[in-house]
Design an enzyme around this catalytic site. Structure first.
Site, PDB file in Angstrom:
ATOM      1  N   ASP A 133     -23.274  -4.457   2.341  1.00 24.83           N
ATOM      2  CA  ASP A 133     -23.957  -4.800   0.879  1.00 24.83           C
ATOM      3  C   ASP A 133     -23.099  -3.683  -0.147  1.00 24.83           C
ATOM      4  OD1 ASP A 133     -25.992  -5.058  -0.801  1.00 24.83           O
ATOM      5  OD2 ASP A 133     -27.054  -3.348  -0.308  1.00 24.83           O
ATOM      6  N   HIS A 176     -31.850   4.063   3.434  1.00 18.87           N
ATOM      7  CA  HIS A 176     -31.646   3.462   4.742  1.00 18.87           C
ATOM      8  C   HIS A 176     -30.290   3.918   5.408  1.00 18.87           C
ATOM      9  CE1 HIS A 176     -30.773   0.847   1.026  1.00 18.87           C
ATOM     10  NE2 HIS A 176     -29.523   0.829   1.634  1.00 18.87           N
ATOM     11  N   GLN A 244     -29.886  -3.142   7.274  1.00 17.50           N
ATOM     12  CA  GLN A 244     -29.905  -1.748   6.560  1.00 17.50           C
ATOM     13  C   GLN A 244     -31.323  -1.563   7.002  1.00 17.50           C
ATOM     14  OE1 GLN A 244     -29.124  -3.846   2.749  1.00 17.50           O
ATOM     15  NE2 GLN A 244     -27.779  -2.133   2.347  1.00 17.50           N
ATOM     16  N   ARG A 274     -25.750   9.907  -7.556  1.00 13.13           N
ATOM     17  CA  ARG A 274     -26.452   8.902  -7.838  1.00 13.13           C
ATOM     18  C   ARG A 274     -27.550   8.603  -6.404  1.00 13.13           C
ATOM     19  NH1 ARG A 274     -26.731   3.218  -6.564  1.00 13.13           N
ATOM     20  NH2 ARG A 274     -27.148   1.756  -8.159  1.00 13.13           N
ATOM     21  N   ASP A 276     -29.476   6.282  -4.463  1.00 12.50           N
ATOM     22  CA  ASP A 276     -29.904   4.751  -4.432  1.00 12.50           C
ATOM     23  C   ASP A 276     -31.072   4.848  -4.049  1.00 12.50           C
ATOM     24  OD1 ASP A 276     -28.514   2.128  -4.283  1.00 12.50           O
ATOM     25  OD2 ASP A 276     -29.144   2.280  -2.241  1.00 12.50           O
ATOM     26  N   GLU A 318     -31.656   5.981  -9.169  1.00  8.55           N
ATOM     27  CA  GLU A 318     -31.529   4.418  -9.538  1.00  8.55           C
ATOM     28  C   GLU A 318     -32.611   3.829  -9.343  1.00  8.55           C
ATOM     29  OE1 GLU A 318     -30.070   0.146  -8.148  1.00  8.55           O
ATOM     30  OE2 GLU A 318     -30.847   1.724  -6.947  1.00  8.55           O
ATOM     31  N   HIS A 387     -23.054  -3.298 -10.975  1.00 10.36           N
ATOM     32  CA  HIS A 387     -22.730  -4.133  -9.897  1.00 10.36           C
ATOM     33  C   HIS A 387     -23.676  -4.991  -9.557  1.00 10.36           C
ATOM     34  CE1 HIS A 387     -24.900  -0.888  -8.149  1.00 10.36           C
ATOM     35  NE2 HIS A 387     -25.044  -1.508  -6.983  1.00 10.36           N
ATOM     36  N   ASP A 388     -25.046  -4.560 -10.041  1.00  3.86           N
ATOM     37  CA  ASP A 388     -26.192  -5.347  -9.538  1.00  3.86           C
ATOM     38  C   ASP A 388     -26.575  -6.638 -10.656  1.00  3.86           C
ATOM     39  OD1 ASP A 388     -26.702  -4.356  -7.037  1.00  3.86           O
ATOM     40  OD2 ASP A 388     -28.108  -2.703  -7.670  1.00  3.86           O
ATOM     41  N   ARG A 512     -23.977 -11.618  -6.361  1.00  4.52           N
ATOM     42  CA  ARG A 512     -23.727 -10.491  -7.310  1.00  4.52           C
ATOM     43  C   ARG A 512     -22.141 -10.387  -7.290  1.00  4.52           C
ATOM     44  NH1 ARG A 512     -27.383  -5.799  -4.755  1.00  4.52           N
ATOM     45  NH2 ARG A 512     -26.909  -6.852  -2.769  1.00  4.52           N
TER      46      ARG A 512
HETATM   47  C1  GLC Z   1     -29.398  -0.185  -4.945  1.00  4.09           C
HETATM   48  C2  GLC Z   1     -27.922  -0.579  -5.081  1.00  4.09           C
HETATM   49  C3  GLC Z   1     -27.798  -2.307  -4.581  1.00  4.09           C
HETATM   50  C4  GLC Z   1     -28.142  -2.151  -3.171  1.00  4.09           C
HETATM   51  C5  GLC Z   1     -29.379  -1.444  -2.904  1.00  4.09           C
HETATM   52  C6  GLC Z   1     -29.622  -1.324  -1.382  1.00  4.09           C
HETATM   53  O1  GLC Z   1     -30.203  -1.096  -5.519  1.00  4.09           O
HETATM   54  O2  GLC Z   1     -27.468  -0.720  -6.689  1.00  4.09           O
HETATM   55  O3  GLC Z   1     -26.316  -2.712  -4.952  1.00  4.09           O
HETATM   56  O4  GLC Z   1     -28.277  -3.443  -2.678  1.00  4.09           O
HETATM   57  O5  GLC Z   1     -29.481  -0.382  -3.342  1.00  4.09           O
HETATM   58  O6  GLC Z   1     -28.881  -0.144  -0.946  1.00  4.09           O
HETATM   59  C1  GLC Z   2     -32.683  -2.678  -5.879  1.00  6.96           C
HETATM   60  C2  GLC Z   2     -32.491  -2.379  -7.274  1.00  6.96           C
HETATM   61  C3  GLC Z   2     -33.013  -3.886  -7.860  1.00  6.96           C
HETATM   62  C4  GLC Z   2     -31.801  -4.761  -7.484  1.00  6.96           C
HETATM   63  C5  GLC Z   2     -31.728  -4.738  -6.022  1.00  6.96           C
HETATM   64  C6  GLC Z   2     -30.517  -5.552  -5.569  1.00  6.96           C
HETATM   65  O1  GLC Z   2     -33.750  -2.921  -5.468  1.00  6.96           O
HETATM   66  O2  GLC Z   2     -33.825  -1.538  -7.779  1.00  6.96           O
HETATM   67  O3  GLC Z   2     -32.818  -3.842  -9.370  1.00  6.96           O
HETATM   68  O4  GLC Z   2     -32.046  -5.822  -8.041  1.00  6.96           O
HETATM   69  O5  GLC Z   2     -31.603  -3.404  -5.529  1.00  6.96           O
HETATM   70  O6  GLC Z   2     -29.558  -5.453  -6.080  1.00  6.96           O
END
Ligand code: GLC
Ligand code: GLC
Length: 641
Positions: A133, A176, A244, A274, A276, A318, A387-388, A512
Site C-alpha cells: 500500500d 495498522h 493491513q 504525519r 496516518d 491525516e 498520493h491519495d 492511485r
Molecule cells: C492513509 C494513506 C493512504 C493509505 C491509508 C491506509 O489514508 O494516505 O495512502 O492507503 O492511510 O494506511
Molecule cells: C484513508 C483516507 C481517505 C483515502 C483512503 C485511501 O481512508 O482517509 O481519504 O481515500 O485512505 O486512500
C-alpha cells in the site's frame, strides 16, 4: 484499576537536563494521567503500562540528541513556527523520485532552487513488496526498507536537511501493521499476548456486528473489514487492505509500544509527524468506527507526551473526514490546540476541484463557515493533489445551499474528471467505486486533471496554455489561503498520468498509482527549455513560492476573511497582517469574469490603487458601477498601495 498513588519512576538525579524533563513532565502529568485513565483504568495492564509510559517518555528525552534539544528550544523561542509563510513542502516517494535516500541528498539543491524547504517522505520503513500500500503496510517500524537505503542514510539525509534549514516529515502508521509484522506473525502462530494486539475473533459474530455500521474503505480492491486467517482459524479486522491488520488500541500495551515508535521517529529529527489515518484508531460496535471520542483522547494523549520529550515535533493528523469532523482534530474545549497541530485541508482541496469543473464557486463559499474557526496555533496542509485520491467529502447540504442537486452535482464532478463528460479536458479515473452506494473518489495527476494530458495529445497550443493557467490557479489558491502548502512531486513540472502501474500486479488493483509518477530526470530537464510546458509550470510554481515567502500576511494567524460573493466565478479572500491587507482573487471560469469595484470597498480603509504582485501591474480602483475584469483561469494578488 489505576490507584491514585501511582508512582512515577525515579528519574536518575544526575542525568543531564533532568530538571528540564521534570519541569515539562510535571506540567503535563495531570493531563497525561487523566487522558490515559479515561481509556485504560479498567484494563488489567493499565497500571503496569502507565509506569512503562513514564519510562518511555524519560528515555525518549535522554536519547534525544543535543542538537535536537537545541532545535526544540529554537522552535519554542520562535513560537508557532509551523504557521510561517516561509515553509513550503513537497511530498514524494523516495524510490519513484530518485531511487534512494542517498540520491535524495544529492537532490537537495533542486528543492532549494524551487523554494521547497520541507519534505514529506512517503513511508520508508520496511514493507513487503507487492503488499505494501505504498509503504502504509509496515512490517518493521524501526527498519528502513533496503530499497531506500539504511537508517544511517536517513539520519545523514536529515542532518544535511537540517544544515540547510529544511524540515522533515515522516509518517507513523498508527492504525495498522502489515500482516508480516512480527506482532502479526506471532498472533497468527497462536501467541495469546500478541493476539490481543489485534481485533481477532473466532467466528463471524462480532465481525458481522461491526460490519453492519462500518463503511468500506476500498470496496473494490478490499471489500469488507475483516479477513479470515486460516493458520489460527480466526477473523482479523482489516479496515484497509486484507494485508493491513488493525491494531487494537483498547490494549494499553499497544498504545505504549506505538508511543515508543513515535519517539523513535521524533529522535530521528522529524519536524512534523504525519499520523496516518487517525480517524480510524478506535473501534466500537454500532458506530462507523471513525472519529470516535476515544480516537481524540488518544491523539491528545500523544500530544501531551510529545510536548514533554520532543516538543519541537508538530503533529499532523491525516483525517480526511467531513468538514465538521475535521475541526475536532485540532482539539476542543480544554484541549483546543492541544491535539493535532496540523490537519489536511481536504475540504478546500476538493472544493477547488469542484470549482474548476463547474467554473463556479458557490459550493466553495457555502462550505467555508464549517472550517473557518480553528484554534490559533493550528494550521492546515493546503494542497491540490497528494498520493491519495480526491474524495468529494464536503456535505450535501453545502451543495444544496449553493442551489444544486447533491446527487447530480457529484455525478457531474465524477463524470467530468473520469472522462465521461463530453467537453471535459480532464483525464482521470474513478477510484474505489462502491457498487452499493455508487460513491467514488477520483484519481489523476494535477496536470492531467487540469487538461494538460489531452492538450498535449491533441497538440493544441491554446489548450496547453489553458491547462497551465488552471494548474497555476489551483496551486495559487492553495498557496495563499493559509497553511503549509504541500506540493506533490512531479506536479512542479507538469507530470501527466503514469499508466505503467497497470502491468505491475502489486499495483494494478489500485489506480492511485496513476498519479504517483516515476520521475525521469532527463524529461525533467525540460524545465530549463524556455517556453516548454515543464518550464512554465516549474517557473510559475517557483514564483508562487517566492511570492508567498515575501509576505508575512500569508502566514496562518487565522488572518483570512472571505469576500462577499459578487460574481459566482470568482473566489476571493483578504489576507491581512496588522495594517496590511492583500486581496486574493481566483477566476475559475473559462471566460473573463467581471467584478464590481465595490468588492474592494466593503472594508475600510477603501483602497484607491492596487498592485498585483503576480503580474507586477497597477490598477486604479473605479466607481462601484464599473468593473475589475479577471481573465479566464487567472488569479490576482492585489495589495492596496
Ligand atoms: C492513509 C494513506 C493512504 C493509505 C491509508 C491506509 O489514508 O494516505 O495512502 O492507503 O492511510 O494506511
Ligand atoms: C484513508 C483516507 C481517505 C483515502 C483512503 C485511501 O481512508 O482517509 O481519504 O481515500 O485512505 O486512500
Amino acid at each position: 484499576m489505576l490507584s491514585d498513588t501511582v508512582t512515577y519512576p525515579d528519574f536518575p538525579v544526575n542525568a543531564p537536563d533532568t530538571a528540564l524533563f521534570t519541569e515539562r513532565f510535571s506540567a503535563a502529568a495531570n493531563s497525561i494521567r487523566s487522558l490515559y485513565m479515561s481509556l485504560y483504568e479498567n484494563h488489567p495492564a493499565g497500571d503496569t503500562q502507565f509506569n512503562r509510559l513514564s519510562t518511555v517518555l524519560h528515555n525518549a528525552f535522554l536519547n534525544r540528541a543535543p542538537r535536537l534539544h537545541q532545535q526544540d528550544a529554537i522552535k519554542k523561542e520562535a513560537g508557532h513556527w509551523h504557521l510561517d509563510h516561509k515553509i513550503t513542502g513537497m511530498s514524494l516517494y523516495v524510490d519513484r523520485f530518485c531511487g534512494t535516500l542517498n540520491n535524495l541528498r544529492k537532490k537537495l539543491d533542486y528543492f532549494e532552487t524551487l523554494g521547497v524547504n520541507f519534505l514529506h517522505l512517503m513511508p520508508v520503513f520496511e514493507s513487503p513488496p507487492g503488499e505494501s500500500d505504498g509503504g502504509y503496510a509496515v512490517s518493521d517500524f524501526r527498519k528502513v526498507d533496503p530499497r531506500f537505503g539504511t537508517l544511517d542514510d536517513l539520519r545523514a539525509l536529515q542532518e544535511d536537511m537540517s544544515r540547510r534549514n529544511m524540515y522533515l516529515m515522516l509518517d507513523i502508521v498508527l492504525n495498522h501493521t502489515s500482516h508480516h509484522h512480527e506482532w502479526a506473525a506471532k498472533a497468527r502462530a497462536g501467541d495469546a499476548h500478541y493476539q490481543e494486539y489485534f481485533y481477532l475473533y473466532h467466528d463471524r459474530g462480532l465481525p458481522d456486528a461491526f460490519e453492519r455500521t462500518m463503511p468500506e474503505i476500498f470496496p473494490e480492491a478490499a471489500p469488507g473489514s475483516f479477513t479470515y486467517i486460516p493458520e489460527c482459524n480466526q477473523w482479523v479486522m482489516t479496515v484497509f487492505h486484507h494485508y493491513q491488520w488493525d491494531l487494537n488500541f483498547t490494549n494499553p500495551t499497544v498504545f505504549v509500544e506505538m508511543l515508543d515508535a513515535i519517539f523513535f521517529y521524533a529522535n530521528l529529527g522529524v519536524d512534523v509527524l504525519r499520523i496516518d489515518a487517525p480517524a480510524f484508531i478506535w473501534k466500537q460496535i454500532g458506530t462507523t468506527c471513525q472519529n470516535l471520542p476515544q480516537a481524540h483522547t488518544l491523539l491528545q494523549l500523544i500530544h501531551q507526551c510529545v510536548r514533554v520529550s520532543a516538543p519541537g515535533m508538530a503533529l499532523l493528523g491525516e483525517a480526511i473526514v467531513a468538514p465538521s469532523e475535521v475541526m475536532n482534530y485540532f482539539g476542543k474545549g480544554a484541549f483546543a490546540a492541544k491535539e493535532c497541530d496540523v490537519a489536511y485541508g481536504a475540504t478546500n482541496m476538493a472544493l477547488q476541484w469542484d470549482a474548476l469543473a463547474t467554473g463556479k464557486v458557490q459550493v466553495m463559499l457555502e462550505a467555508q463557515h464549517a472550517i473557518l474557526t480553528k484554534p490559533i496555533g493550528t494550521t492546515w496542509i493546503t494542497y491540490t493533489r497528494c498520493h491519495d485520491d480526491i474524495g468529494l467529502g464536503y456535505d450535501d447540504y453545502m451543495i444544496a445551499a449553493a442551489g444544486f442537486d447533491p446527487y447530480e452535482h457529484r455525478k457531474f464532478l465524477k463524470d467530468y474528471y473520469s472522462g465521461n463528460f463530453e467537453g471535459s479536458s480532464a483525464t482521470g479515473a474513478l477510484f474505489s467505486v462502491n457498487p452499493k452506494t455508487q460513491d467514488a473518489r477520483i484519481s489523476g495527476t494535477l496536470a492531467s486533471l487540469c487538461g494538460l494530458e489531452s492538450a498535449l495529445q491533441q497538440n493544441d497550443a491554446g489548450a496547453v496554455e489553458r491547462a497551465i493557467a488552471k494548474i497555476l490557479l489551483m496551486q495559487a489558491q492553495s498557496f495563499f489561503m493559509g497553511g503549509i502548502p504541500m506540493l506533490f512531486y512531479g506536479d512542479e513540472s507538469g507530470y501527466t498520468n503514469d499508466y505503467s502501474y497497470t502491468t505491475d500486479p502489486g499495483k494494478s488493483y489500485d489506480n492511485r498509482w496513476m498519479h504517483r509518477p516515476l520521475i525521469d530526470w532527463l524529461k525533467n530537464d525540460k524545465i530549463y527549455i524556455p517556453g516548454s510546458p515543464e518550464q512554465k509550470i516549474f517557473d510559475g510554481t517557483k514564483r508562487l513560492i517566492a511570492l508567498r515567502r515575501s509576505n508575512i500576511a500569508f502566514s496562518d494567524y487565522n488572518n483570512l476573511s472571505w469576500l462577499k460573493p459578487h460574481n459566482i466565478h470568482i473566489a476571493g479572500f483578504i489576507r491581512s497582517f496588522n495594517e496590511q491587507r492583500i486581496f486574493c482573487l481566483f477566476n475559475y471560469s473559462n471566460a473573463p469574469a467581471w467584478l464590481t469595484w465595490y468588492a474592494f470597498k466593503e472594508k475600510y480603509p477603501v483602497p484607491t490603487r492596487l498592485y498585483d504582485h503576480w503580474e507586477g501591474k497597477y490598477y486604479e480602483v473605479g466607481a462601484d458601477d464599473t468593473y475589475f475584469i479577471a481573465e479566464p483561469y487567472r488569479f490576482y494578488i492585489l495589495e492596496p498601495v
